[in-house]
Design a protein around this motif. Structure first.
Motif, PDB file in Angstrom:
ATOM      1  N   ALA A  13      40.918  95.280 -19.089  1.00 20.02           N
ATOM      2  CA  ALA A  13      41.279  96.566 -18.499  1.00 20.02           C
ATOM      3  C   ALA A  13      41.817  97.527 -19.559  1.00 20.02           C
ATOM      4  CB  ALA A  13      42.310  96.368 -17.393  1.00 20.02           C
ATOM      5  N   LEU A  14      42.644  97.028 -20.446  1.00 26.17           N
ATOM      6  CA  LEU A  14      43.161  97.871 -21.520  1.00 26.17           C
ATOM      7  C   LEU A  14      42.031  98.333 -22.426  1.00 26.17           C
ATOM      8  CD1 LEU A  14      45.487  99.157 -23.113  1.00 26.17           C
ATOM      9  CD2 LEU A  14      45.776  96.958 -24.285  1.00 26.17           C
ATOM     10  N   ARG A  15      41.173  97.413 -22.803  1.00 21.72           N
ATOM     11  CA  ARG A  15      40.089  97.742 -23.735  1.00 21.72           C
ATOM     12  C   ARG A  15      39.048  98.658 -23.112  1.00 21.72           C
ATOM     13  NH1 ARG A  15      34.973  96.053 -24.872  1.00 21.72           N
ATOM     14  NH2 ARG A  15      34.986  94.228 -23.512  1.00 21.72           N
ATOM     15  N   VAL A  16      38.550  98.305 -21.943  1.00 19.22           N
ATOM     16  CA  VAL A  16      37.405  99.010 -21.355  1.00 19.22           C
ATOM     17  C   VAL A  16      37.836 100.214 -20.516  1.00 19.22           C
ATOM     18  CG1 VAL A  16      35.438  98.770 -19.794  1.00 19.22           C
ATOM     19  CG2 VAL A  16      36.006  96.927 -21.372  1.00 19.22           C
ATOM     20  N   VAL A  17      38.783 100.010 -19.626  1.00 21.19           N
ATOM     21  CA  VAL A  17      39.150 101.070 -18.693  1.00 21.19           C
ATOM     22  C   VAL A  17      40.053 102.115 -19.353  1.00 21.19           C
ATOM     23  CG1 VAL A  17      40.260 101.587 -16.486  1.00 21.19           C
ATOM     24  CG2 VAL A  17      38.872  99.516 -16.736  1.00 21.19           C
ATOM     25  N   GLU A  28      39.584  96.603 -34.333  1.00 17.45           N
ATOM     26  CA  GLU A  28      40.038  97.457 -35.436  1.00 17.45           C
ATOM     27  C   GLU A  28      41.338  98.161 -35.064  1.00 17.45           C
ATOM     28  OE1 GLU A  28      37.175 100.347 -36.819  1.00 17.45           O
ATOM     29  OE2 GLU A  28      35.582  98.829 -36.859  1.00 17.45           O
ATOM     30  N   ARG A  29      41.389  98.688 -33.863  1.00 19.22           N
ATOM     31  CA  ARG A  29      42.557  99.457 -33.425  1.00 19.22           C
ATOM     32  C   ARG A  29      43.820  98.609 -33.354  1.00 19.22           C
ATOM     33  NH1 ARG A  29      42.799 103.886 -28.985  1.00 19.22           N
ATOM     34  NH2 ARG A  29      44.986 104.422 -29.141  1.00 19.22           N
ATOM     35  N   VAL A  30      43.682  97.376 -32.899  1.00 21.35           N
ATOM     36  CA  VAL A  30      44.856  96.516 -32.735  1.00 21.35           C
ATOM     37  C   VAL A  30      45.116  95.658 -33.982  1.00 21.35           C
ATOM     38  CG1 VAL A  30      43.795  94.524 -31.583  1.00 21.35           C
ATOM     39  CG2 VAL A  30      46.077  95.218 -30.933  1.00 21.35           C
ATOM     40  N   GLN A  55      52.548  90.658 -28.129  1.00 22.39           N
ATOM     41  CA  GLN A  55      53.429  91.772 -28.506  1.00 22.39           C
ATOM     42  C   GLN A  55      52.617  92.968 -28.994  1.00 22.39           C
ATOM     43  OE1 GLN A  55      56.062  90.044 -31.387  1.00 22.39           O
ATOM     44  NE2 GLN A  55      57.381  89.112 -29.848  1.00 22.39           N
ATOM     45  N   ASP A  56      51.578  92.708 -29.757  1.00 25.76           N
ATOM     46  CA  ASP A  56      50.720  93.794 -30.240  1.00 25.76           C
ATOM     47  C   ASP A  56      49.984  94.466 -29.088  1.00 25.76           C
ATOM     48  OD1 ASP A  56      51.563  93.392 -32.842  1.00 25.76           O
ATOM     49  OD2 ASP A  56      49.874  92.090 -33.356  1.00 25.76           O
ATOM     50  N   LEU A  57      49.560  93.696 -28.100  1.00 26.28           N
ATOM     51  CA  LEU A  57      48.928  94.277 -26.911  1.00 26.28           C
ATOM     52  C   LEU A  57      49.943  95.109 -26.121  1.00 26.28           C
ATOM     53  CD1 LEU A  57      46.717  91.271 -25.799  1.00 26.28           C
ATOM     54  CD2 LEU A  57      45.913  93.460 -26.724  1.00 26.28           C
ATOM     55  N   ASP A  58      51.178  94.613 -26.006  1.00 18.33           N
ATOM     56  CA  ASP A  58      52.241  95.372 -25.341  1.00 18.33           C
ATOM     57  C   ASP A  58      52.461  96.714 -26.034  1.00 18.33           C
ATOM     58  OD1 ASP A  58      52.774  93.353 -23.473  1.00 18.33           O
ATOM     59  OD2 ASP A  58      54.420  92.510 -24.649  1.00 18.33           O
TER      60      ASP A  58
END
Length: 71
Positions: A13-17, A28-30, A55-58
């Protein structure tokens, strides 16, 4: 928005939506490999993304949320 556990649904959801990125661009972004992102997108509630990766996703989610609020 708060994510208590990063599983395939939340990562995707974070990546696509939210960000509309391919796995490669999201990686690359993360700051991880596309293979790591693929692994995260197979995470389950029994084996969620944990530790520094979570934590990086947060952090990425918080940045996205702040950007949305400013609009």
């Amino acid at each position: 928005m708060v994510v208590s556990q990063w599983t395939r649904c939340e990562v995707r959801a974070l990546r696509v939506v939210a960000l509309r990125l391919t796995q490669e661009k999201f990686a690359e972004r993360v700051g991880y490999s596309a293979a790591a992102v693929g692994k995260w997108e197979r995470a389950t509630s029994e084996r969620p993304v944990r530790g520094e990766s979570a934590q990086d996703l947060d952090t990425l989610l918080a940045q996205r949320t702040k950007a949305s609020i400013r609009k």
